[in-house]
Design a protein around this motif. Structure first.
Motif, PDB file in Angstrom:
ATOM      1  N   ARG A   1       0.831  -1.219   0.000  1.00  0.00           N
ATOM      2  CA  ARG A   1       0.000   0.000   0.000  1.00  0.00           C
ATOM      3  C   ARG A   1       0.860   1.261   0.000  1.00  0.00           C
ATOM      4  O   ARG A   1       0.487   2.273  -0.575  1.00  0.00           O
ATOM      5  N   ASP A   2       2.030   1.185   0.658  1.00  0.00           N
ATOM      6  CA  ASP A   2       2.904   2.356   0.783  1.00  0.00           C
ATOM      7  C   ASP A   2       4.078   2.358  -0.189  1.00  0.00           C
ATOM      8  O   ASP A   2       4.596   3.411  -0.527  1.00  0.00           O
ATOM      9  N   ASN A   3       4.524   1.171  -0.582  1.00  0.00           N
ATOM     10  CA  ASN A   3       5.721   1.082  -1.424  1.00  0.00           C
ATOM     11  C   ASN A   3       5.556  -0.123  -2.341  1.00  0.00           C
ATOM     12  O   ASN A   3       5.580  -1.261  -1.885  1.00  0.00           O
ATOM     13  N   ARG A   4       5.419   0.122  -3.635  1.00  0.00           N
ATOM     14  CA  ARG A   4       5.165  -0.952  -4.597  1.00  0.00           C
ATOM     15  C   ARG A   4       6.448  -1.596  -5.131  1.00  0.00           C
ATOM     16  O   ARG A   4       6.375  -2.534  -5.916  1.00  0.00           O
ATOM     17  N   SER A   5       7.609  -1.101  -4.724  1.00  0.00           N
ATOM     18  CA  SER A   5       8.872  -1.690  -5.181  1.00  0.00           C
ATOM     19  C   SER A   5       9.050  -3.067  -4.556  1.00  0.00           C
ATOM     20  O   SER A   5       8.925  -3.223  -3.341  1.00  0.00           O
ATOM     21  N   VAL A   6       9.337  -4.059  -5.402  1.00  0.00           N
ATOM     22  CA  VAL A   6       9.499  -5.424  -4.929  1.00  0.00           C
ATOM     23  C   VAL A   6      10.667  -6.091  -5.634  1.00  0.00           C
ATOM     24  O   VAL A   6      11.125  -5.647  -6.689  1.00  0.00           O
ATOM     25  N   VAL A   7      11.100  -7.196  -5.054  1.00  0.00           N
ATOM     26  CA  VAL A   7      12.057  -8.102  -5.675  1.00  0.00           C
ATOM     27  C   VAL A   7      11.486  -9.506  -5.512  1.00  0.00           C
ATOM     28  O   VAL A   7      11.050  -9.878  -4.418  1.00  0.00           O
ATOM     29  N   LEU A   8      11.461 -10.264  -6.598  1.00  0.00           N
ATOM     30  CA  LEU A   8      11.093 -11.676  -6.571  1.00  0.00           C
ATOM     31  C   LEU A   8      12.323 -12.482  -6.970  1.00  0.00           C
ATOM     32  O   LEU A   8      12.985 -12.146  -7.961  1.00  0.00           O
ATOM     33  N   THR A   9      12.637 -13.507  -6.185  1.00  0.00           N
ATOM     34  CA  THR A   9      13.794 -14.343  -6.489  1.00  0.00           C
ATOM     35  C   THR A   9      13.349 -15.798  -6.544  1.00  0.00           C
ATOM     36  O   THR A   9      12.371 -16.194  -5.903  1.00  0.00           O
ATOM     37  N   THR A  10      14.096 -16.583  -7.311  1.00  0.00           N
ATOM     38  CA  THR A  10      13.872 -18.021  -7.375  1.00  0.00           C
ATOM     39  C   THR A  10      15.168 -18.685  -7.798  1.00  0.00           C
ATOM     40  O   THR A  10      16.080 -18.022  -8.298  1.00  0.00           O
ATOM     41  N   GLY A  11      15.262 -19.957  -7.589  1.00  0.00           N
ATOM     42  CA  GLY A  11      16.460 -20.698  -7.971  1.00  0.00           C
ATOM     43  C   GLY A  11      16.665 -21.876  -7.048  1.00  0.00           C
ATOM     44  O   GLY A  11      15.732 -22.352  -6.410  1.00  0.00           O
ATOM     45  N   GLY A  12      17.909 -22.331  -6.975  1.00  0.00           N
ATOM     46  CA  GLY A  12      18.241 -23.474  -6.139  1.00  0.00           C
ATOM     47  C   GLY A  12      19.186 -23.073  -5.032  1.00  0.00           C
ATOM     48  O   GLY A  12      19.748 -21.983  -5.029  1.00  0.00           O
ATOM     49  N   ASN A  13      19.381 -23.978  -4.095  1.00  0.00           N
ATOM     50  CA  ASN A  13      20.263 -23.657  -2.969  1.00  0.00           C
ATOM     51  C   ASN A  13      21.572 -24.441  -3.045  1.00  0.00           C
ATOM     52  O   ASN A  13      22.166 -24.760  -2.031  1.00  0.00           O
ATOM     53  N   THR A  14      22.019 -24.728  -4.266  1.00  0.00           N
ATOM     54  CA  THR A  14      23.315 -25.363  -4.461  1.00  0.00           C
ATOM     55  C   THR A  14      24.218 -24.420  -5.247  1.00  0.00           C
ATOM     56  O   THR A  14      23.738 -23.575  -6.001  1.00  0.00           O
ATOM     57  N   LEU A  15      25.522 -24.570  -5.070  1.00  0.00           N
ATOM     58  CA  LEU A  15      26.478 -23.711  -5.767  1.00  0.00           C
ATOM     59  C   LEU A  15      26.943 -24.270  -7.106  1.00  0.00           C
ATOM     60  O   LEU A  15      27.334 -23.522  -7.987  1.00  0.00           O
ATOM     61  N   GLY A  16      26.904 -25.578  -7.263  1.00  0.00           N
ATOM     62  CA  GLY A  16      27.547 -26.188  -8.400  1.00  0.00           C
ATOM     63  C   GLY A  16      26.721 -26.357  -9.651  1.00  0.00           C
ATOM     64  O   GLY A  16      27.247 -26.741 -10.686  1.00  0.00           O
ATOM     65  N   GLU A  17      25.403 -26.085  -9.580  1.00  0.00           N
ATOM     66  CA  GLU A  17      24.572 -26.298 -10.762  1.00  0.00           C
ATOM     67  C   GLU A  17      23.330 -25.432 -10.713  1.00  0.00           C
ATOM     68  O   GLU A  17      22.946 -24.937  -9.669  1.00  0.00           O
ATOM     69  N   GLY A  18      22.722 -25.255 -11.886  1.00  0.00           N
ATOM     70  CA  GLY A  18      21.468 -24.523 -11.975  1.00  0.00           C
ATOM     71  C   GLY A  18      21.663 -23.034 -12.144  1.00  0.00           C
ATOM     72  O   GLY A  18      22.752 -22.551 -12.457  1.00  0.00           O
TER      73      GLY A  18
ATOM     74  N   GLY B   1      10.994  -4.927  -9.758  1.00  0.00           N
ATOM     75  CA  GLY B   1       9.933  -4.192 -10.446  1.00  0.00           C
ATOM     76  C   GLY B   1       8.967  -3.557  -9.471  1.00  0.00           C
ATOM     77  O   GLY B   1       9.226  -3.487  -8.267  1.00  0.00           O
ATOM     78  N   GLU B   2       7.861  -3.095 -10.016  1.00  0.00           N
ATOM     79  CA  GLU B   2       6.788  -2.473  -9.241  1.00  0.00           C
ATOM     80  C   GLU B   2       5.581  -3.398  -9.252  1.00  0.00           C
ATOM     81  O   GLU B   2       5.168  -3.860 -10.320  1.00  0.00           O
ATOM     82  N   ALA B   3       5.016  -3.667  -8.092  1.00  0.00           N
ATOM     83  CA  ALA B   3       3.817  -4.499  -7.996  1.00  0.00           C
ATOM     84  C   ALA B   3       2.589  -3.641  -8.294  1.00  0.00           C
ATOM     85  O   ALA B   3       2.347  -2.646  -7.616  1.00  0.00           O
ATOM     86  N   GLU B   4       1.846  -4.039  -9.307  1.00  0.00           N
ATOM     87  CA  GLU B   4       0.621  -3.332  -9.711  1.00  0.00           C
ATOM     88  C   GLU B   4      -0.567  -4.259  -9.481  1.00  0.00           C
ATOM     89  O   GLU B   4      -0.531  -5.427  -9.883  1.00  0.00           O
ATOM     90  N   ARG B   5      -1.624  -3.741  -8.874  1.00  0.00           N
ATOM     91  CA  ARG B   5      -2.834  -4.548  -8.652  1.00  0.00           C
ATOM     92  C   ARG B   5      -3.452  -4.941  -9.985  1.00  0.00           C
ATOM     93  O   ARG B   5      -3.501  -4.163 -10.927  1.00  0.00           O
ATOM     94  N   VAL B   6      -3.925  -6.162 -10.059  1.00  0.00           N
ATOM     95  CA  VAL B   6      -4.680  -6.653 -11.206  1.00  0.00           C
ATOM     96  C   VAL B   6      -6.126  -6.777 -10.755  1.00  0.00           C
ATOM     97  O   VAL B   6      -6.416  -7.498  -9.797  1.00  0.00           O
ATOM     98  N   THR B   7      -7.037  -6.081 -11.435  1.00  0.00           N
ATOM     99  CA  THR B   7      -8.443  -6.132 -11.066  1.00  0.00           C
ATOM    100  C   THR B   7      -9.356  -6.468 -12.243  1.00  0.00           C
ATOM    101  O   THR B   7     -10.542  -6.714 -12.043  1.00  0.00           O
TER     102      THR B   7
END
Length: 174
Positions: A80-97, A104-110
């Protein structure tokens, strides 16, 4: 609704954080990872400027990541106050992937049509346990109403792991 980002953003391999044998990853590889990823970590900013991080599920649709949350949840209150976001994904290993970071900015979809398409995308990706109805500008499910947000990438980072590790940055036109 904001426009869909360009299919091919400006792409750059950062040599400071990359093996000399590494090459910049194409955006299409990142999109494939975003489409397949099951769990994402969402970072929002609390009113007192402290970060808030939480895992959630999300779908890639029409050039953006989409997630939902109850209106009283911390992430919804933060947005409601700050639309700046970060989304992360991936794996928790160092050797692969690969790991991905999307800023970006989170915008409501209606929009009802978009919400229906997103509800179908959730059910298609996560199965019948994640079936949503569409109410007046919200998802409706067993847990009540959920606000839906769209995050079109402004900047994204890809971290390729393994022998030829590399860091790719994708910048999208504003």
């Amino acid at each position: 609704m904001p426009p869909t980002p360009a299919a091919e953003p400006a792409t750059r391999l950062d040599p400071r954080f990359s093996d000399p044998r590494a090459a910049a990853a194409p955006w299409s590889d990142a999109v494939a990872l975003l489409e397949a990823a099951e769990v994402f970590w969402l970072t929002t900013v609390r009113p007192d400027a402290r970060p808030h991080v939480t895992p959630l599920i999300a779908v890639w649709h029409d050039g953006a990541l989409h997630f939902c949350t109850g209106p009283a949840e911390r992430k919804a209150r933060n947005l409601r106050d700050n639309r700046s976001v970060v989304l992360t994904t991936g794996g928790n290993t160092l050797g692969e992937g690969s790991d991905l970071v999307v800023e970006g900015e989170a915008e409501r979809v209606t929009d009802t049509g978009t919400l229906r398409a997103l509800a179908a995308a959730y059910a298609g990706k996560y199965g019948p346990a994640w079936t949503f109805g569409v109410g007046d500008g919200v998802f409706v499910g067993d847990g009540g109403e959920a606000l839906v947000f769209r995050v079109a990438p402004r900047t994204a980072f890809g971290f390729t792991k393994g022998d030829a590790f590399g860091q790719t940055r994708w910048r999208f036109p504003r």
